[in-house]
Scaffold this motif. Structure first.
Motif, mmCIF file in Angstrom:
data_model
loop_
_atom_site.group_PDB
_atom_site.id
_atom_site.type_symbol
_atom_site.label_atom_id
_atom_site.label_comp_id
_atom_site.label_asym_id
_atom_site.label_seq_id
_atom_site.Cartn_x
_atom_site.Cartn_y
_atom_site.Cartn_z
ATOM 1 N N GLU A 158 0.822 -1.205 0.000
ATOM 2 C CA GLU A 158 0.000 0.000 0.000
ATOM 3 C C GLU A 158 0.861 1.262 0.000
ATOM 4 O O GLU A 158 0.537 2.245 -0.672
ATOM 5 C CB GLU A 158 -0.956 -0.015 1.186
ATOM 6 C CG GLU A 158 -2.037 -1.078 1.049
ATOM 7 C CD GLU A 158 -2.966 -1.154 2.245
ATOM 8 O OE1 GLU A 158 -3.030 -0.195 3.033
ATOM 9 O OE2 GLU A 158 -3.634 -2.189 2.384
ATOM 10 N N LEU A 159 1.971 1.231 0.742
ATOM 11 C CA LEU A 159 2.892 2.381 0.734
ATOM 12 C C LEU A 159 3.517 2.573 -0.644
ATOM 13 O O LEU A 159 3.659 3.700 -1.121
ATOM 14 C CB LEU A 159 3.997 2.198 1.770
ATOM 15 C CG LEU A 159 3.646 2.544 3.202
ATOM 16 C CD1 LEU A 159 4.784 2.157 4.132
ATOM 17 C CD2 LEU A 159 3.315 4.016 3.343
ATOM 18 N N ILE A 160 3.898 1.497 -1.289
ATOM 19 C CA ILE A 160 4.502 1.588 -2.624
ATOM 20 C C ILE A 160 3.503 2.175 -3.614
ATOM 21 O O ILE A 160 3.849 3.050 -4.419
ATOM 22 C CB ILE A 160 5.005 0.201 -3.083
ATOM 23 C CG1 ILE A 160 6.209 -0.220 -2.234
ATOM 24 C CG2 ILE A 160 5.347 0.203 -4.564
ATOM 25 C CD1 ILE A 160 6.599 -1.673 -2.380
ATOM 26 N N ILE A 161 2.257 1.716 -3.545
ATOM 27 C CA ILE A 161 1.228 2.238 -4.443
ATOM 28 C C ILE A 161 1.002 3.726 -4.179
ATOM 29 O O ILE A 161 0.931 4.531 -5.116
ATOM 30 C CB ILE A 161 -0.077 1.439 -4.286
ATOM 31 C CG1 ILE A 161 0.119 0.022 -4.834
ATOM 32 C CG2 ILE A 161 -1.243 2.146 -4.978
ATOM 33 C CD1 ILE A 161 -0.982 -0.948 -4.453
ATOM 34 N N ALA A 162 0.905 4.108 -2.905
ATOM 35 C CA ALA A 162 0.697 5.519 -2.567
ATOM 36 C C ALA A 162 1.878 6.367 -3.016
ATOM 37 O O ALA A 162 1.703 7.467 -3.558
ATOM 38 C CB ALA A 162 0.474 5.674 -1.061
ATOM 39 N N ALA A 163 3.088 5.863 -2.827
ATOM 40 C CA ALA A 163 4.280 6.627 -3.214
ATOM 41 C C ALA A 163 4.364 6.790 -4.726
ATOM 42 O O ALA A 163 4.805 7.834 -5.215
ATOM 43 C CB ALA A 163 5.534 5.931 -2.687
ATOM 44 N N SER A 164 3.917 5.804 -5.460
ATOM 45 C CA SER A 164 3.989 5.902 -6.921
ATOM 46 C C SER A 164 2.997 6.924 -7.470
ATOM 47 O O SER A 164 3.147 7.389 -8.595
ATOM 48 C CB SER A 164 3.748 4.546 -7.565
ATOM 49 O OG SER A 164 2.411 4.123 -7.368
ATOM 50 N N VAL B 57 2.446 9.889 -6.050
ATOM 51 C CA VAL B 57 2.836 11.237 -5.627
ATOM 52 C C VAL B 57 3.801 11.818 -6.650
ATOM 53 O O VAL B 57 4.890 11.284 -6.853
ATOM 54 C CB VAL B 57 3.502 11.193 -4.233
ATOM 55 C CG1 VAL B 57 3.990 12.559 -3.816
ATOM 56 C CG2 VAL B 57 2.537 10.647 -3.202
ATOM 57 N N PRO B 58 3.418 12.926 -7.297
ATOM 58 C CA PRO B 58 4.281 13.496 -8.332
ATOM 59 C C PRO B 58 5.631 13.990 -7.804
ATOM 60 O O PRO B 58 6.628 13.899 -8.498
ATOM 61 C CB PRO B 58 3.481 14.660 -8.908
ATOM 62 C CG PRO B 58 2.188 14.700 -8.193
ATOM 63 C CD PRO B 58 2.176 13.652 -7.146
ATOM 64 N N GLU B 59 5.671 14.490 -6.583
ATOM 65 C CA GLU B 59 6.933 15.009 -6.057
ATOM 66 C C GLU B 59 7.866 13.910 -5.538
ATOM 67 O O GLU B 59 8.985 14.191 -5.150
ATOM 68 C CB GLU B 59 6.706 16.090 -5.006
ATOM 69 C CG GLU B 59 5.820 15.764 -3.847
ATOM 70 C CD GLU B 59 4.318 15.938 -4.100
ATOM 71 O OE1 GLU B 59 3.575 15.591 -3.195
ATOM 72 O OE2 GLU B 59 3.885 16.381 -5.172
ATOM 73 N N GLY B 60 7.394 12.664 -5.534
ATOM 74 C CA GLY B 60 8.276 11.547 -5.241
ATOM 75 C C GLY B 60 8.413 11.152 -3.788
ATOM 76 O O GLY B 60 9.010 10.148 -3.493
ATOM 77 N N ARG B 61 7.855 11.945 -2.861
ATOM 78 C CA ARG B 61 7.944 11.594 -1.446
ATOM 79 C C ARG B 61 6.582 11.723 -0.802
ATOM 80 O O ARG B 61 5.834 12.649 -1.085
ATOM 81 C CB ARG B 61 8.899 12.530 -0.712
ATOM 82 C CG ARG B 61 10.338 12.390 -1.175
ATOM 83 C CD ARG B 61 11.212 13.092 -0.224
ATOM 84 N NE ARG B 61 11.640 12.095 0.747
ATOM 85 C CZ ARG B 61 12.657 12.248 1.547
ATOM 86 N NH1 ARG B 61 13.330 13.358 1.554
ATOM 87 N NH2 ARG B 61 13.007 11.316 2.373
ATOM 88 N N LEU B 62 6.292 10.797 0.097
ATOM 89 C CA LEU B 62 5.062 10.887 0.868
ATOM 90 C C LEU B 62 5.313 11.729 2.113
ATOM 91 O O LEU B 62 6.362 11.599 2.749
ATOM 92 C CB LEU B 62 4.602 9.501 1.310
ATOM 93 C CG LEU B 62 4.112 8.545 0.233
ATOM 94 C CD1 LEU B 62 3.840 7.181 0.835
ATOM 95 C CD2 LEU B 62 2.868 9.089 -0.420
ATOM 96 N N SER B 63 4.357 12.547 2.470
ATOM 97 C CA SER B 63 4.463 13.293 3.721
ATOM 98 C C SER B 63 4.234 12.331 4.884
ATOM 99 O O SER B 63 3.653 11.249 4.712
ATOM 100 C CB SER B 63 3.426 14.416 3.767
ATOM 101 O OG SER B 63 2.121 13.857 3.867
ATOM 102 N N ALA B 64 4.661 12.730 6.057
ATOM 103 C CA ALA B 64 4.450 11.897 7.243
ATOM 104 C C ALA B 64 2.956 11.679 7.478
ATOM 105 O O ALA B 64 2.534 10.578 7.848
ATOM 106 C CB ALA B 64 5.107 12.536 8.457
ATOM 107 N N ASP B 65 2.151 12.718 7.245
ATOM 108 C CA ASP B 65 0.708 12.579 7.417
ATOM 109 C C ASP B 65 0.125 11.562 6.436
ATOM 110 O O ASP B 65 -0.750 10.772 6.787
ATOM 111 C CB ASP B 65 0.010 13.924 7.232
ATOM 112 C CG ASP B 65 0.255 14.875 8.392
ATOM 113 O OD1 ASP B 65 0.604 14.401 9.507
ATOM 114 O OD2 ASP B 65 0.113 16.095 8.193
#
Length: 62
Positions: free
Chosen positions: A24-30, A32-40
Motif C-alpha cells: 500500500e505504501l509503494i502504491i501511494a508513493a507511486s 505522488v508526483p513530487e516523489g515523497r510521501l508526507s508523514a501525514d
C-alpha cells in the motif's frame, strides 16, 4: 534417515499484514508526483489513527 514432513499451508499472519502495508505504501508513493510521501500521508496509508487511542483522527481528546 528420515525426512521432515512438508507443511503446505504455513502462514505468518503478521508477515502477511506487513507485506500488504508495504504494498500500500509503494502504491501511494507511486501516485505522488513530487516523489515523497508526507508523514501525514504515510500515517493515513498505514491507518495509524485507527490504532491510536482518542479517536479516528489520532488526536488526544483530553
Amino acid at each position: 534417515m528420515s525426512v521432515a514432513p512438508v507443511v503446505a499451508a504455513v502462514q505468518d499472519h503478521v508477515a502477511l499484514a506487513e507485506i500488504e502495508l508495504c504494498g500500500e505504501l509503494i502504491i501511494a508513493a507511486s501516485a505522488v508526483p513530487e516523489g515523497r510521501l508526507s508523514a501525514d500521508r504515510i500515517d493515513e496509508v498505514l491507518r495509524v489513527a485507527e490504532a491510536l487511542p482518542g479517536g479516528s483522527d489520532g488526536k488526544d481528546r483530553t
